[in-house]
Design a protein around this motif. Sequence first.
Motif, PDB file in Angstrom:
ATOM      1  N   LEU A  80      21.046   7.784   6.797  1.00 44.55           N
ATOM      2  CA  LEU A  80      20.487   6.833   7.766  1.00 44.55           C
ATOM      3  C   LEU A  80      20.421   7.462   9.149  1.00 44.55           C
ATOM      4  N   ALA A 117      17.457   9.637   9.581  1.00 44.31           N
ATOM      5  CA  ALA A 117      16.222   8.880   9.814  1.00 44.31           C
ATOM      6  C   ALA A 117      16.137   8.381  11.248  1.00 44.31           C
ATOM      7  N   ARG A 174      14.469  -0.304   6.599  1.00 43.30           N
ATOM      8  CA  ARG A 174      14.846  -0.371   5.181  1.00 43.30           C
ATOM      9  C   ARG A 174      13.649  -0.719   4.315  1.00 43.30           C
ATOM     10  N   ASN A 221      10.819   0.363   4.543  1.00 39.85           N
ATOM     11  CA  ASN A 221       9.972   1.548   4.372  1.00 39.85           C
ATOM     12  C   ASN A 221      10.711   2.709   3.722  1.00 39.85           C
ATOM     13  N   GLU A 222      11.892   2.457   3.178  1.00 39.53           N
ATOM     14  CA  GLU A 222      12.675   3.552   2.619  1.00 39.53           C
ATOM     15  C   GLU A 222      11.938   4.202   1.452  1.00 39.53           C
ATOM     16  N   LEU A 233      15.836   7.312  -1.714  1.00 41.65           N
ATOM     17  CA  LEU A 233      16.732   6.902  -0.629  1.00 41.65           C
ATOM     18  C   LEU A 233      17.074   5.418  -0.749  1.00 41.65           C
ATOM     19  N   LEU A 260      19.110   3.001   1.768  1.00 45.05           N
ATOM     20  CA  LEU A 260      19.858   2.884   3.019  1.00 45.05           C
ATOM     21  C   LEU A 260      20.890   1.771   2.908  1.00 45.05           C
ATOM     22  N   ALA A 262      14.671  10.723   4.071  1.00 45.82           N
ATOM     23  CA  ALA A 262      14.974  10.095   5.362  1.00 45.82           C
ATOM     24  C   ALA A 262      13.817  10.269   6.332  1.00 45.82           C
ATOM     25  N   THR A 298      11.012   8.018   5.397  1.00 43.32           N
ATOM     26  CA  THR A 298      11.318   6.656   5.826  1.00 43.32           C
ATOM     27  C   THR A 298      11.037   6.477   7.324  1.00 43.32           C
ATOM     28  N   TYR A 316       8.284   4.018   9.080  1.00 42.60           N
ATOM     29  CA  TYR A 316       8.668   3.027  10.090  1.00 42.60           C
ATOM     30  C   TYR A 316       7.757   3.107  11.306  1.00 42.60           C
TER      31      TYR A 316
END
Length: 794
Positions: A399, A402, A418, A420-421, A425, A427, A472, A475, A479
């Motif tokens: 995390l 990211a 989260r 868009n993980e 992954l 989170l 990460a 992600t 985001y």
Amino acid sequence: MPKKSIAAGERAALLLANGTMVCYRPECPRPLVVTRQGQLVTDFEIAHIRDELPPQDPSADIGWRYWPDDLAQEERNQFDNLILLCPPCHKLIDRGSPRDFSPELLHEWKRAAEGTAFDDLSSEIFEIVDLTARLANALGARPRLQFSLPALASEDGLSFASRSATLTGRTEEQSALSAFLSSEGVFSWWAIVGEAGVGKSRLALECCHGVPADWDVGFVRDADQDALLEFIPHRPTLLVVDYAAARADWLGKLLFSLTDRSTADWARLRVLLLERTAKAKWHEAATCQARHHDSLRIMSVRYAEPLELDGLPRDATRLLIAEVLSALSDPPSSTLIEDLVDRAFEIDPAGRPLFSLIAALEFADPQLVSGSRDAVLRGLISRRNAQTANDKPFATTVLELATTALGGIDVEGYPTLRANEVAPLVLPNLSDLPTADIDRTLGGMVPDILGEMWILDELGSAGAQASACKAALGTAWGYSPTRYAAFVDRAARDHPSHAQLLALINVDCERDPETWFEMVCSVIPHLRDPRSPRVARVLDLLQSRPPSHPRARALAEAGFSVANLWLAGGARLTAHKLYTRLIDAAPSGSDVRWQSYTNRGVIELDLGNRARAEADFFAVISSSDATDESRACCLNNRADLRMDDDDHLGAIADRSFVLQLRETSYNRRYIALVRRAKSLWALERYEDANEDVEAILSTADIAVEQKMAARLMRAEWAAGMGDRAKAEADLKQVIASRRNFPKVTEAATALANDLGMLDGSALVAPRTDRDESAAASIAEPERQAYFSRTRGPT
């Protein structure tokens, strides 16, 4: 069609209607509001039953609930079409298995969660709910912001927010910021620029701590960005926007909104932007250069040219290191201090204060690895990771990777992160993180240069560790592509030789093709050596994308950047060939073609081929589809050549043409005015020359520094004509101004000394030869060329 925010009234109605305060999906017990650090924090997202916007592919699974097309966008954003879901459930119904969740099923969820709240309401209760909604909408028009200052501090004291040492060597800059706060006008903005570790954020933080008690001050949080577009200050307010490049489009909306809405009854409002350089594409977006009229208004309330921070001189570095060592151990000897000052400049010849702190830490902790700059950075990263390895789950470390790639996020943004993980992954829940670690984890590793190195090294690891880092980064890209692209640009500036640098751009292009192409192109100028295999790899990556207009435009921009690298390295003939190729191959409507003409013309001048240079300048000037900015650049260049020939009438004609163009930057117009004034003066048309100076002084978006340079030029004319009173009037304003180019200050003081205006105590450096007016060298060199995304000097 862009998405629209949900009205505050609709949000209020949803919360009032939900009696259970848990996710609307019946199988999910997740609460919509949780407690974090003693405060209530929302942990839900508003979902559409019928999608707000149609999908690009009408037959696709994602977005299928848009159909049929029988509701307006406004209707889709109203209470009847909205439900409250936790972020994972929202992700599931919209992107995981959207066909499994029909509008009818979601309406059943809504009825079950809200019960008869709105079906059987008496008219009185309905009026209360409607009033609540309308009050929420009204309050939303005058949002209240959370004014706060960064308090997150790394244990080693390297975070600017730790304030572990006194701000040293920035007395002049602090005085300039004080003048900015107290300057005239209701609203004004300014930029502080400088490389990583030079102290931009720390300087801004000290400015915030130094304002009077009746001011509201704070670093802008992501959660407050929308509210700021409607913000009205009722108390004096200072806002700091860090990572300005990551917020460029929003900044353009903010600066225009504040410029457009500010009135005399507002309290004073100041906005500080922090970034590595203002000579970049983010600055064009933030100042709305694509919308000329808006840009003129925004630039008219800019306080000054960007405040550029450099490294500290040796004396200030000595004071800083002495203070840090005194806090860590016994008072150091002068010999030790000098040794550490030498070490600081060995690590970083630029003298950035961050590396002075690092040199002191290196001495205080014998376990830190010594050696090159990168070796020391890696030692600090290893020490930090070792200190938390025992009590930090691997998911938390991922995390932090990211959030580092995003420059940190707010708690409010975590559900979206989260959602868009990227597989594999997973989170952690915020509730799984120790309360004391939430801010630190969501803030990412700081300072920037440390976090960038950490991510790059993780990408070079083996097995699952590298895979987790890539997930990460995917992600983070999902985001916010814009914020991730800004991180890539910073990493390329700070670590251009790192073996894993290009791995940063291996993210899903289809998520945001336009930002992806811009991000890939932005890396090339930082690679420095056009012969580098990595330059070829970037070009190959662009070539590998399917043919499209964005791809063709990106290839042209990338080629232009490569040509600029050759030119900057002195390989003029190679650069000339590449510019020629771009002139022939750049896509229609691309400004790269006209910038290539301009730069090729500058090369022709350097090679002594004036006729060819003028032909290139004329090609841009006479074009019907070149931008006004490109035409202004070439007109000013041709006018300079005519001035060299004493053809002042021809030069005046070209400068006048520049001033007739509608969409040019303040800098091009300033150059046209100040140099036309010189030609008019040479022709003894003194009244006309002075009118041009007055035009400079009365043009709102021309910088004060440039106006002072024009005043100096007029003072020199008056002194040469024996009109001492006029010369002194302008010189007094120049000398009294807090905003001057260094050469202008020096030349003005020297002229004032010559006129006997100053006593001996005011003397500065010995007078230099001023055969040319000092104003002639201000703003940019005589021959204006375009460099990658930078409409500025060679």
